[in-house]
Design an enzyme around this catalytic site. Sequence first.
Site, PDB file in Angstrom:
ATOM      1  N   ARG A 284      -3.990   1.093  -9.529  1.00 34.55           N
ATOM      2  CA  ARG A 284      -2.857   0.937  -8.625  1.00 34.55           C
ATOM      3  C   ARG A 284      -2.494  -0.542  -8.514  1.00 34.55           C
ATOM      4  O   ARG A 284      -1.325  -0.909  -8.469  1.00 34.55           O
ATOM      5  CB  ARG A 284      -3.212   1.497  -7.244  1.00 34.55           C
ATOM      6  CG  ARG A 284      -2.083   1.415  -6.245  1.00 34.55           C
ATOM      7  CD  ARG A 284      -2.452   2.087  -4.942  1.00 34.55           C
ATOM      8  NE  ARG A 284      -2.365   3.523  -5.050  1.00 34.55           N
ATOM      9  CZ  ARG A 284      -2.789   4.357  -4.122  1.00 34.55           C
ATOM     10  NH1 ARG A 284      -3.354   3.895  -3.032  1.00 34.55           N
ATOM     11  NH2 ARG A 284      -2.674   5.646  -4.276  1.00 34.55           N
TER      12      ARG A 284
ATOM     13  N   GLY B  44       3.809   8.088   1.155  1.00 35.50           N
ATOM     14  CA  GLY B  44       3.381   7.234   0.064  1.00 35.50           C
ATOM     15  C   GLY B  44       1.902   6.948   0.141  1.00 35.50           C
ATOM     16  O   GLY B  44       1.121   7.710   0.729  1.00 35.50           O
ATOM     17  N   CYS B  45       1.481   5.841  -0.448  1.00 33.90           N
ATOM     18  CA  CYS B  45       0.072   5.463  -0.447  1.00 33.90           C
ATOM     19  C   CYS B  45      -0.473   5.419   0.976  1.00 33.90           C
ATOM     20  O   CYS B  45       0.102   4.785   1.854  1.00 33.90           O
ATOM     21  CB  CYS B  45      -0.082   4.087  -1.109  1.00 33.90           C
ATOM     22  SG  CYS B  45      -1.751   3.418  -0.990  1.00 33.90           S
ATOM     23  N   PHE B  46      -1.593   6.088   1.186  1.00 34.47           N
ATOM     24  CA  PHE B  46      -2.113   6.175   2.554  1.00 34.47           C
ATOM     25  C   PHE B  46      -2.658   4.860   3.075  1.00 34.47           C
ATOM     26  O   PHE B  46      -2.846   4.692   4.282  1.00 34.47           O
ATOM     27  CB  PHE B  46      -3.140   7.286   2.722  1.00 34.47           C
ATOM     28  CG  PHE B  46      -4.172   7.467   1.638  1.00 34.47           C
ATOM     29  CD1 PHE B  46      -4.607   6.415   0.845  1.00 34.47           C
ATOM     30  CD2 PHE B  46      -4.716   8.735   1.412  1.00 34.47           C
ATOM     31  CE1 PHE B  46      -5.567   6.605  -0.140  1.00 34.47           C
ATOM     32  CE2 PHE B  46      -5.680   8.930   0.431  1.00 34.47           C
ATOM     33  CZ  PHE B  46      -6.102   7.874  -0.350  1.00 34.47           C
TER      34      PHE B  46
END
Length: 239
Positions: free
Chosen positions: A8, A59-61
């Site tokens: 990521r 989205g990304c936590f």
Amino acid sequence: MSRSPFSRLSLCAAAIGALAITAFNVLPSRAAEDAVVIPAPAMDAAPSDAVQTTVLSGGCFWGVQGVFQHTAGVVSAVSGYAGGSKSTADYSMVSTGTTGHAESVQIKYDPKKISYGKLLQIFFSVAHDPTQLNQQGPDSGTQYRSAIFTTSDEQKKVADAYIAQLNAAKVYKKPIVTKVGPLQGFYPAEAYHQDYLTLHPNQPYIAYNDIPKVENLKKIFAENYIEKPTLVGNAKVTN
């Protein structure tokens, strides 16, 4: 596409370029999704003396968790998975986008200190961009979708009404794509995902995409901001 924290990071680097990465310490940060000042919900949940729970996906936590860990009245904010089965609630599987899960944050909050409607206002304003379909910033796939998993009929009514209110007011350039539905199950993510923003504030992905969200929370919702985050390490994580 499966993404470890390291892959990521690589994706973020590719998205913003090497020069941007080296400039983090000398240039003002900005979020991949800019904050939008929006009206408070016209409808809100009734007051309650009991701690309440909701699950939000945007989205990304890492960033969503970080925002709500800095929100007054939040008892705990835990990164995890919602929308799929317990058997597939694993980061490597969820990252394929085929499990039905969304990266999510379970929020337990004290209604005497913050209302459900205020949580949604923060969610729609600074935590993510609710007009992006299956994408937030550099991340794409159904696991990054915008969703509200409700734990009561009242929560669903408030969320549906607020989305309709914001769409009618045209506060965004595009319609809201956030899906609202009842929570069937929440599964905490792996330990290394918890408190990620606090533990890794200088990681380029966090510095570029998520720290600005917390900064916007402090700026736009100053009365709801707390400096010291409420970390999972200080809370009991339950399924």
